[in-house]
Write a protein that holds these residues in place. Structure first.
Motif, PDB file in Angstrom:
ATOM      1  N   MET A 162      42.033   4.803  23.874  1.00  9.89           N
ATOM      2  CA  MET A 162      42.750   6.042  24.163  1.00  9.89           C
ATOM      3  C   MET A 162      41.969   6.909  25.138  1.00  9.89           C
ATOM      4  SD  MET A 162      43.960   6.972  20.296  1.00  9.89           S
ATOM      5  CE  MET A 162      44.585   8.596  20.731  1.00  9.89           C
ATOM      6  N   VAL A 163      40.661   7.012  24.917  1.00  9.84           N
ATOM      7  CA  VAL A 163      39.821   7.808  25.811  1.00  9.84           C
ATOM      8  C   VAL A 163      39.889   7.265  27.234  1.00  9.84           C
ATOM      9  CG1 VAL A 163      37.431   8.418  26.375  1.00  9.84           C
ATOM     10  CG2 VAL A 163      38.248   8.620  24.012  1.00  9.84           C
ATOM     11  N   ASN A 164      39.807   5.944  27.371  1.00 10.46           N
ATOM     12  CA  ASN A 164      39.879   5.334  28.708  1.00 10.46           C
ATOM     13  C   ASN A 164      41.217   5.612  29.383  1.00 10.46           C
ATOM     14  OD1 ASN A 164      37.305   4.252  28.584  1.00 10.46           O
ATOM     15  ND2 ASN A 164      37.987   2.334  27.665  1.00 10.46           N
ATOM     16  N   ASN A 165      42.290   5.608  28.600  1.00  9.76           N
ATOM     17  CA  ASN A 165      43.617   5.875  29.165  1.00  9.76           C
ATOM     18  C   ASN A 165      43.768   7.328  29.600  1.00  9.76           C
ATOM     19  OD1 ASN A 165      44.502   3.246  28.791  1.00  9.76           O
ATOM     20  ND2 ASN A 165      45.363   3.657  26.765  1.00  9.76           N
ATOM     21  N   LEU A 166      43.121   8.244  28.875  1.00 11.00           N
ATOM     22  CA  LEU A 166      43.250   9.672  29.168  1.00 11.00           C
ATOM     23  C   LEU A 166      42.263  10.149  30.230  1.00 11.00           C
ATOM     24  CD1 LEU A 166      43.524  10.958  25.484  1.00 11.00           C
ATOM     25  CD2 LEU A 166      45.345  11.131  27.197  1.00 11.00           C
ATOM     26  N   HIS A 167      41.168   9.418  30.361  1.00  9.67           N
ATOM     27  CA  HIS A 167      40.046   9.904  31.162  1.00  9.67           C
ATOM     28  C   HIS A 167      40.264   9.669  32.657  1.00  9.67           C
ATOM     29  CE1 HIS A 167      35.553   9.823  32.244  1.00  9.67           C
ATOM     30  NE2 HIS A 167      35.860  11.063  31.935  1.00  9.67           N
ATOM     31  N   HIS A 168      40.196  10.737  33.418  1.00  8.23           N
ATOM     32  CA  HIS A 168      40.287  10.656  34.877  1.00  8.23           C
ATOM     33  C   HIS A 168      39.134  11.474  35.458  1.00  8.23           C
ATOM     34  CE1 HIS A 168      44.195   8.764  34.489  1.00  8.23           C
ATOM     35  NE2 HIS A 168      44.554   9.740  33.665  1.00  8.23           N
ATOM     36  N   HIS A 169      38.069  10.794  35.791  1.00  8.81           N
ATOM     37  CA  HIS A 169      36.850  11.483  36.214  1.00  8.81           C
ATOM     38  C   HIS A 169      37.053  12.212  37.534  1.00  8.81           C
ATOM     39  CE1 HIS A 169      32.738  12.114  37.601  1.00  8.81           C
ATOM     40  NE2 HIS A 169      32.372  11.992  36.343  1.00  8.81           N
ATOM     41  N   SER A 170      36.564  13.431  37.590  1.00  7.32           N
ATOM     42  CA  SER A 170      36.627  14.227  38.814  1.00  7.32           C
ATOM     43  C   SER A 170      35.439  15.168  38.840  1.00  7.32           C
ATOM     44  CB  SER A 170      37.929  15.036  38.870  1.00  7.32           C
ATOM     45  OG  SER A 170      37.870  15.996  39.909  1.00  7.32           O
ATOM     46  N   LYS A 171      34.873  15.377  40.004  1.00  7.79           N
ATOM     47  CA  LYS A 171      33.735  16.292  40.124  1.00  7.79           C
ATOM     48  C   LYS A 171      34.134  17.732  39.824  1.00  7.79           C
ATOM     49  CE  LYS A 171      34.353  17.005  45.114  1.00  7.79           C
ATOM     50  NZ  LYS A 171      33.699  16.885  46.452  1.00  7.79           N
ATOM     51  N   SER A 193      35.843  13.586  18.674  1.00 12.19           N
ATOM     52  CA  SER A 193      35.649  14.732  19.576  1.00 12.19           C
ATOM     53  C   SER A 193      35.791  14.306  21.034  1.00 12.19           C
ATOM     54  CB  SER A 193      34.271  15.348  19.359  1.00 12.19           C
ATOM     55  OG  SER A 193      34.133  15.844  18.049  1.00 12.19           O
ATOM     56  N   CYS A 194      35.299  13.123  21.345  1.00  8.09           N
ATOM     57  CA  CYS A 194      35.438  12.588  22.700  1.00  8.09           C
ATOM     58  C   CYS A 194      36.919  12.409  23.054  1.00  8.09           C
ATOM     59  CB  CYS A 194      34.692  11.265  22.802  1.00  8.09           C
ATOM     60  SG  CYS A 194      34.659  10.545  24.454  1.00  8.09           S
ATOM     61  N   LEU A 195      37.702  11.971  22.078  1.00  7.30           N
ATOM     62  CA  LEU A 195      39.151  11.824  22.295  1.00  7.30           C
ATOM     63  C   LEU A 195      39.794  13.169  22.624  1.00  7.30           C
ATOM     64  CD1 LEU A 195      41.869  10.335  22.140  1.00  7.30           C
ATOM     65  CD2 LEU A 195      41.795  10.644  19.651  1.00  7.30           C
ATOM     66  N   ILE A 196      39.445  14.206  21.863  1.00  9.64           N
ATOM     67  CA  ILE A 196      40.010  15.543  22.100  1.00  9.64           C
ATOM     68  C   ILE A 196      39.595  16.048  23.481  1.00  9.64           C
ATOM     69  CG2 ILE A 196      40.098  17.916  21.286  1.00  9.64           C
ATOM     70  CD1 ILE A 196      41.400  15.757  19.437  1.00  9.64           C
ATOM     71  N   ALA A 197      38.330  15.845  23.832  1.00 12.40           N
ATOM     72  CA  ALA A 197      37.832  16.308  25.134  1.00 12.40           C
ATOM     73  C   ALA A 197      38.519  15.575  26.280  1.00 12.40           C
ATOM     74  CB  ALA A 197      36.314  16.120  25.205  1.00 12.40           C
ATOM     75  N   ALA A 198      38.709  14.264  26.145  1.00 13.15           N
ATOM     76  CA  ALA A 198      39.383  13.497  27.194  1.00 13.15           C
ATOM     77  C   ALA A 198      40.812  13.995  27.372  1.00 13.15           C
ATOM     78  CB  ALA A 198      39.371  12.008  26.834  1.00 13.15           C
ATOM     79  N   ASN A 199      41.466  14.338  26.279  1.00 10.56           N
ATOM     80  CA  ASN A 199      42.837  14.843  26.350  1.00 10.56           C
ATOM     81  C   ASN A 199      42.900  16.192  27.049  1.00 10.56           C
ATOM     82  OD1 ASN A 199      45.692  14.578  25.546  1.00 10.56           O
ATOM     83  ND2 ASN A 199      45.281  16.345  24.249  1.00 10.56           N
TER      84      ASN A 199
END
Length: 301
Positions: A162-171, A193-199
């Motif tokens: 889920m985190v990988n699906n939500l995560h879109h890295h940007s500076k 917590s990582c899941l909530i942050a990625a969302n």
């Protein structure tokens, strides 16, 4: 009548969590004076104390908020003797599948529940109660260590996916780093917590559990997260954990990076060992508090 400062001191809630509970769940309705300041009654204090005790044992605030103090007391007595598998039909199905080593069925049930829930609700109302129940059943000898490990691995696969699906890295996004210090191998608090942050759009750096302080500090020097999220579950924390955590806190003191501590061990550390803790270190009381703090941090960037 009690001020908000008195209520937070007596219950252990933070002001952010208290306001989130009032706003989202209307669990209490404090009075206000002419300037708009909140004041709480003895009944409010009693209800909030019960809510804190129950939510710290894994019961979701959303299912408790509408109950009055007597109902909460009755519920507290009921769950003290109620088998873990009776708390919800979904949880009962998960436990039954796990007992028969049908881990693929567990994964199906968890993924099906995910479709119908937002990440915060999924973490709070499904993942955390399931993990707590499986842990209690293992402790009581009703599940073995292999079954507990299978379930833990299943949860970790689902959440990281889920985190990988939500995560879109940007500076342009704020960053959070997630880890537990040496001596504490429990990672599910930082995982959800990582899941909530990625969302919420954070750049998430998930390091995992039981890491030496020097490695966490070195990672922070390169990744420069806005927040380090640390989980401490063992209560009381081992001395090695306390020493390692202090190294991390000291290393970032005076910098822009904040340290957020969560878990029962963190509460012990914060209350008993670190009175007057330095200003860049904060206690996170529960998943709703983490969600509110992460939103607040986003606005401050």
């Amino acid at each position: 009548m009690y001020s908000i400062k008195a209520i937070t001191s007596l219950t252990g809630l933070t002001a952010e969590t208290l306001r989130a509970w009032e706003r989202r769940y209307a669990c209490i309705m404090p009075e206000r004076n002419s300037t708009g300041r909140r004041f709480y009654s003895q009944q409010d204090l009693e209800k909030l104390t019960l809510l804190v005790n129950l939510t710290r044992k894994g019961h979701p605030i959303g299912k408790l908020a509408a109950l009055d103090s007597q109902q909460l007391q009755d519920f507290q007595k009921q769950v003290a003797v109620q088998p873990a598998t009776e708390s919800s039909p979904l949880l009962a199905q998960i436990i039954d599948s796990l007992k028969h080593y049908r881990i693929e069925r567990c994964e199906q049930l968890l993924k099906k529940a995910l479709i119908a829930a937002e990440p915060l609700d999924y973490a709070r109302d499904i993942l955390l109660p399931a993990l707590q129940s499986v842990g209690e059943l293992w402790h009581d000898g009703k599940l073995n260590i292999a079954q507990e490990h299978m379930f833990s691995s299943c949860i970790k696969r689902i959440v990281l996916s889920m985190v990988n699906n939500l995560h879109h890295h940007s500076k342009n996004n704020p960053g959070m780093l997630f880890a537990t210090p040496s001596g504490d191998p429990h990672e599910f608090g930082i995982l959800v917590s990582c899941l909530i942050a990625a969302n919420q759009g954070y750049n998430c750096y998930y390091l995992g559990a039981d890491l030496p302080a020097k490695d966490i500090v070195e990672a922070c020097q390169h990744l420069k997260p806005d927040v380090i999220v640390m989980g401490l579950v063992k209560t009381p924390p081992e001395q090695v954990t306390i020493d390692e955590l202090q190294l991390i806190v000291d290393a970032v003191n005076g910098e822009a990076t904040k340290v957020w501590l969560g878990g029962s061990g963190a509460y012990f550390y914060y209350q008993q060992l670190q009175k007057g803790l330095i200003s860049n270190c904060e206690l996170i009381t529960d998943i709703d508090h983490f969600n509110a703090k992460a939103q607040q941090q986003q606005l401050s960037n």
